[in-house]
Design an enzyme around this catalytic site. Structure first.
Site, PDB file in Angstrom:
ATOM      1  CG  ASP A 127      -4.208   3.037   2.118  1.00 47.38           C
ATOM      2  OD1 ASP A 127      -5.341   2.536   2.250  1.00 47.38           O
ATOM      3  OD2 ASP A 127      -3.303   2.473   1.485  1.00 47.38           O
ATOM      4  CG  HIS A 143      -2.183  -0.786   0.982  1.00 49.24           C
ATOM      5  ND1 HIS A 143      -3.431  -0.218   0.895  1.00 49.24           N
ATOM      6  CD2 HIS A 143      -2.371  -2.117   0.810  1.00 49.24           C
ATOM      7  CE1 HIS A 143      -4.331  -1.154   0.681  1.00 49.24           C
ATOM      8  NE2 HIS A 143      -3.715  -2.313   0.625  1.00 49.24           N
TER       9      HIS A 143
END
Length: 292
Positions: A113, A17
């Site tokens: 995120d 990520h």
């Protein structure tokens, strides 16, 4: 350097990520050098991402991973994520305060995120926009946004004809079956850190100023158009793989040279990601399936 804006970037430090959001930040930083980007991730993640000199308007900060003193990891990523998420709101808040002091400029926006659902509350408290970054494509985020409908349909109908229920009630997903979905999506009885994280994300994502997706609109137009009715702004900026520079390291294994000698469409590439490696029996079964 004169700073026109100061953007705080919150990375999710597990799996793959953190790298995609850093790739986006580097592109943004190069396009406007007067914008300061303060990038927050754990010390371990920071070490793997920032190996040398970065753009002069990107500053990396290490925040707590939340692990208790003396903690010994057994390789259970879910446990690591659980500790991280518990400490994350306070860790990121402290990090932002430190970055503001360093820059002499208040943060004017959050780029985070999408997993980090609490970022929306932080942005609201700070009075700044919140842009959530979804590192995958539109199909997966759409499934998550329709989780309640998927669960109620499953609960109402049980197992459909031929043991399947397809997702024809979701735009663009008539060819996808419930058995293709992660277990935590179909049943609310699955209690896991990841399932709870996704459920919380779904509740707040429609409040985001914008949601950035690592895909392009023409790939799944029906799904993307439907997402635009549920989210304030959908920005398709991918796939990042096509905008990434070529590898800087030499091809020491000779893999690329070997690929150049193969016939078109004769090679299958299988990625297991960075979280785990399947056990030997599963690798053997996969190899047998490929041979067949």
């Amino acid at each position: 350097m004169t700073i026109s804006k100061h953007i705080a970037v919150f990375a999710f430090p597990y799996g793959t990520h953190a790298a995609p959001i850093l790739h986006l930040v580097r592109m943004l930083a190069d396009s406007n050098t007067s914008v300061r980007f303060s990038f927050f991730t754990t010390a371990k993640s920071k070490l793997s991402l920032f190996s040398g000199q970065d753009s002069r308007n990107i500053r990396a900060y290490a925040i707590s991973d939340g692990l208790p003193e003396g903690f010994v990891s057994t390789g259970e990523v879910e446990k690591l994520v659980e500790y991280f998420l518990k400490a994350a709101p306070e860790s990121f808040k402290n990090g932002v305060e430190a970055a503001e002091a360093d820059a002499g400029e208040k943060v004017s926006g959050l780029l985070t995120d999408a997993f980090l659902w609490f970022s929306g509350e932080m942005a609201a408290a700070m009075g700044v926009p919140w842009v959530a970054f979804w590192t995958a494509g539109p199909v997966s985020i759409s499934v998550h946004l329709y989780t309640d409908l998927i669960r109620s349909t499953y609960k109402k109908n049980g197992v459909g004809k031929n043991g399947e229920i397809n997702l024809k009630f979701i735009p663009g997903m008539s060819e996808i079956c419930m058995s293709d979905l992660p277990e935590g999506t179909v049943s609310s009885e699955v209690e896991s850190t990841f399932a709870r994280m996704i459920d919380k994300m779904v509740l707040v994502l429609p409040k985001a100023t914008a949601v950035v997706i690592n895909s392009f609109e023409e790939l799944d137009p029906a799904i993307t158009n439907d997402l635009k009715t549920k989210l304030q702004n959908v920005l398709s900026i991918g796939p990042q793989l096509l905008s990434s520079p070529p590898p800087s390291k030499p091809d020491e294994s000779g893999c690329l040279t070997w690929l150049d000698t193969q016939r078109d469409k004769s090679v299958a590439y299988i990625s297991f990601g960075t979280i785990c490696t399947p056990p030997p029996d599963e690798l053997s079964a996969l190899a047998t399936a490929l041979e067949d």
